[in-house]
Scaffold this motif. Structure first.
Motif, mmCIF file in Angstrom:
data_model
loop_
_atom_site.group_PDB
_atom_site.id
_atom_site.type_symbol
_atom_site.label_atom_id
_atom_site.label_comp_id
_atom_site.label_asym_id
_atom_site.label_seq_id
_atom_site.Cartn_x
_atom_site.Cartn_y
_atom_site.Cartn_z
ATOM 1 N N LYS A 1 -1.544 -42.175 80.789
ATOM 2 C CA LYS A 1 -3.104 -41.697 81.212
ATOM 3 C C LYS A 1 -3.157 -40.257 81.682
ATOM 4 O O LYS A 1 -4.212 -39.871 81.710
ATOM 5 C CB LYS A 1 -3.692 -42.947 81.916
ATOM 6 C CG LYS A 1 -3.730 -44.038 81.174
ATOM 7 C CD LYS A 1 -4.528 -45.093 82.220
ATOM 8 C CE LYS A 1 -4.897 -46.570 81.300
ATOM 9 N NZ LYS A 1 -5.506 -47.294 82.139
ATOM 10 N N GLY A 2 -2.070 -39.528 82.280
ATOM 11 C CA GLY A 2 -2.400 -38.406 82.743
ATOM 12 C C GLY A 2 -2.790 -38.638 84.274
ATOM 13 O O GLY A 2 -3.119 -37.516 84.980
ATOM 14 N N GLU A 3 -2.525 -39.853 84.949
ATOM 15 C CA GLU A 3 -3.106 -39.987 86.321
ATOM 16 C C GLU A 3 -2.004 -39.416 87.057
ATOM 17 O O GLU A 3 -2.012 -39.148 88.339
ATOM 18 C CB GLU A 3 -3.197 -41.380 86.605
ATOM 19 C CG GLU A 3 -4.542 -41.884 85.832
ATOM 20 C CD GLU A 3 -4.874 -43.300 86.044
ATOM 21 O OE1 GLU A 3 -4.118 -44.111 87.101
ATOM 22 O OE2 GLU A 3 -5.581 -43.849 85.397
ATOM 23 N N VAL A 4 -0.535 -39.452 86.787
ATOM 24 C CA VAL A 4 0.540 -39.224 87.714
ATOM 25 C C VAL A 4 1.606 -38.381 86.679
ATOM 26 O O VAL A 4 1.921 -38.679 85.590
ATOM 27 C CB VAL A 4 1.356 -40.519 87.967
ATOM 28 C CG1 VAL A 4 2.657 -40.337 88.752
ATOM 29 C CG2 VAL A 4 0.226 -41.359 88.668
ATOM 30 N N GLN A 5 2.094 -37.337 87.235
ATOM 31 C CA GLN A 5 3.158 -36.717 86.728
ATOM 32 C C GLN A 5 4.728 -37.072 87.262
ATOM 33 O O GLN A 5 4.660 -37.276 88.343
ATOM 34 C CB GLN A 5 2.853 -35.247 86.854
ATOM 35 C CG GLN A 5 2.152 -34.157 86.044
ATOM 36 C CD GLN A 5 2.213 -32.890 86.072
ATOM 37 O OE1 GLN A 5 2.744 -32.344 85.451
ATOM 38 N NE2 GLN A 5 1.565 -32.474 87.220
ATOM 39 N N GLY A 6 5.429 -36.962 86.362
ATOM 40 C CA GLY A 6 7.086 -37.074 86.726
ATOM 41 C C GLY A 6 7.862 -37.320 85.792
ATOM 42 O O GLY A 6 7.620 -37.040 84.459
ATOM 43 N N PRO A 7 9.254 -37.483 85.900
ATOM 44 C CA PRO A 7 9.985 -37.875 85.092
ATOM 45 C C PRO A 7 9.529 -38.730 83.984
ATOM 46 O O PRO A 7 8.949 -39.821 84.390
ATOM 47 C CB PRO A 7 11.174 -38.029 85.727
ATOM 48 C CG PRO A 7 11.234 -37.687 87.081
ATOM 49 C CD PRO A 7 9.563 -37.864 87.383
ATOM 50 N N ARG A 8 10.198 -38.914 82.782
ATOM 51 C CA ARG A 8 10.132 -39.982 81.584
ATOM 52 C C ARG A 8 10.773 -41.126 82.383
ATOM 53 O O ARG A 8 11.921 -41.041 82.773
ATOM 54 C CB ARG A 8 10.702 -39.543 80.411
ATOM 55 C CG ARG A 8 10.407 -40.258 79.283
ATOM 56 C CD ARG A 8 10.700 -39.597 77.890
ATOM 57 N NE ARG A 8 12.251 -39.309 77.977
ATOM 58 C CZ ARG A 8 13.184 -39.930 77.268
ATOM 59 N NH1 ARG A 8 12.464 -40.830 76.455
ATOM 60 N NH2 ARG A 8 14.336 -39.742 77.623
ATOM 61 N N LEU A 9 10.069 -42.340 82.284
ATOM 62 C CA LEU A 9 10.640 -43.557 82.800
ATOM 63 C C LEU A 9 11.292 -44.429 81.533
ATOM 64 O O LEU A 9 10.400 -44.933 80.658
ATOM 65 C CB LEU A 9 9.642 -44.324 83.634
ATOM 66 C CG LEU A 9 9.169 -43.507 84.634
ATOM 67 C CD1 LEU A 9 8.053 -44.297 85.476
ATOM 68 C CD2 LEU A 9 10.239 -42.917 85.561
ATOM 69 N N LEU A 10 12.447 -45.179 81.857
ATOM 70 C CA LEU A 10 13.013 -46.070 80.774
ATOM 71 C C LEU A 10 13.240 -47.173 81.905
ATOM 72 O O LEU A 10 13.709 -46.932 83.079
ATOM 73 C CB LEU A 10 14.402 -45.768 80.346
ATOM 74 C CG LEU A 10 14.136 -44.435 79.161
ATOM 75 C CD1 LEU A 10 15.600 -44.267 78.734
ATOM 76 C CD2 LEU A 10 13.197 -44.808 77.941
ATOM 77 N N THR A 11 13.187 -48.322 81.469
ATOM 78 C CA THR A 11 13.369 -49.532 82.374
ATOM 79 C C THR A 11 13.888 -50.986 81.727
ATOM 80 O O THR A 11 13.579 -50.891 80.494
ATOM 81 C CB THR A 11 12.069 -50.128 83.084
ATOM 82 O OG1 THR A 11 11.880 -50.951 84.203
ATOM 83 C CG2 THR A 11 11.064 -50.420 82.157
#
Length: 416
Positions: free
Chosen positions: A141-151
């Motif tokens: 949603k663009g609320e938080v930036q950071g690395p791409r996440l896999l889980t």
């Protein structure tokens, strides 16, 4: 030609002030560029980024930078593809129940714990149910930036095998049990998590339970059921092996990635490595985890050296035998986010800068099905970059000397 030449820190600050949804076009000029681990570095190179993709890579003399493009001065710096950390846990504050957290707190934690060390992709291989999925939604949603996440979402423990070191966490958070007793139970939960968006599964084929038992292996049929569910979805399966018994369960159940070395198992023979390679299994060393954890527990130095030495021998045996090695630190379980110790230990194990860069870039991109989009600096690839302040050919600790981290053209880290 009209160009604005900016130092990396100044440029990054300008982009960050523009807001989390902004990716700008830019060119890094004059840097030592490492297109991939198996390619010759470009001494005076240029990387051009447009719309979050790499549009050109090559010698400065041969790459034309479009008019109006912002220029980052790369002199004295090295540029590689963005790094992958293939073993993290996003479960400590503020990552638990991320919907209840302030966006800035989440972004700062991702920046300071992971972006700072060049990571543009993280593989969370065990966290509290739904947390990473919720964090990804906020990032989308663009609320938080950071690395791409896999889980992998919630891990799979053997029946009566919740590891001794997470029991307090499970009790405090009142999380449902992660134990699975039967193949049907393992398959059903694996399918539910994968259908909900998990990118793989993780089975504790050797769970540390303490007491007389010490390490409890998972039944092969239970582990196999979870692994089969992951493979049916085209997803990888990780295993936490701990000792030789756990390693044998991992091998028999067909897992894809060993999430740790197994120092309790002693040295690995060429025959064992050949079997692992034949099954296309990869290894995540997590050498600094063992070193830091044992020293924190007050274990005598000679014991630490012997234990870590076993792990290093396994990493070197895997690499020498042609097996795939993936970089990972277990950050989030351990509070050691600084990657310098891991690089030192991998180097001491006998891996050179190309092998370590491979473990950070092309190996995980290939292993996790992203080799045509990430893992190298090439035209058309996602603009996932790490800019370093020194030369990894001179010292592999240069991989920790991160001056700027870029995910898909967006600056997610620069020194404050």
């Amino acid at each position: 030609m009209s160009r604005t030449v900016l130092k990396p820190v100044v440029f990054a600050a300008a982009l960050l002030l523009a807001g989390p949804a902004v990716a700008e076009d830019f060119a890094i000029v004059g840097a030592q560029v490492f297109p991939s681990p198996d390619a010759a570095p470009i001494t005076n190179g240029t990387v051009v980024v447009r719309d979050g993709r790499i549009t050109a890579v090559g010698p400065r003399s041969k790459v034309k930078v479009p008019e109006g493009t912002r220029i980052i001065d790369g002199k004295g710096r090295s540029v590689t593809a963005g790094f992958w950390n293939s073993h993290v846990h996003l479960m400590s504050p503020p990552f638990h129940q991320p919907d209840a957290q302030a966006p800035q707190a989440l972004q700062d934690a991702l920046r300071d714990r992971f972006g700072k060390w060049g990571f543009t992709t993280l593989f969370d291989i065990g966290s509290l149910p739904g947390d990473v999925g919720a964090l990804r939604t906020r990032m989308a949603k663009g609320e938080v930036q950071g690395p791409r996440l896999l889980t992998v979402d919630m891990p799979f423990y053997p029946e009566h095998g919740t590891p001794i070191y997470v029991r307090e966490l499970w009790a405090q958070t009142r999380t449902i049990s992660a134990e699975v007793a039967t193949p049907a139970e393992a398959r059903q939960r694996a399918e539910a998590q994968l259908d909900a968006g998990a990118d793989g599964v993780k089975v504790f084929t050797g769970a540390i339970v303490g007491g007389p038992q010490g390490v409890l292996p998972m039944r092969v049929d239970v582990a196999s059921a979870a692994v089969a569910a992951a493979h049916a979805h085209g997803k990888p399966a990780f295993a936490h092996p701990t000792n030789m018994a756990g390693l044998e369960v991992a091998e028999a159940s067909g897992v894809d990635v060993l999430a740790h070395t197994a120092p309790d198992a002693g040295p690995w023979s060429p025959e064992l490595v050949a079997r692992l390679k034949a099954k296309n299994m990869a290894l995540v060393p997590t050498l600094s985890l063992f070193d830091a954890h044992l020293r924190q527990e007050g274990v005598p130095d000679e014991v630490v050296k012997r234990f870590v030495g076993n792990a290093q021998q396994q990493v070197k045996a895997m690499a020498d035998g042609g097996g795939q090695v993936l970089f990972g630190t277990d950050a989030g379980y351990t509070e050691v986010y600084d990657t310098r110790l891991e690089y030192r230990l991998m180097t001491a194990a006998g891996l050179d800068w190309r092998q370590i860069l491979t473990s950070l870039t092309t190996a995980p991109a290939s292993r996790f099905g992203d080799a045509t989009q990430r893992g190298r600096l090439a035209e058309g690839y996602a603009a996932d970059l790490a800019m370093l302040g020194s030369d990894p050919q001179q010292s592999t600790e240069a991989f920790a000397d991160v001056q700027m981290t870029v995910r898909e053209g967006r600056i997610i880290y620069t020194p404050r």
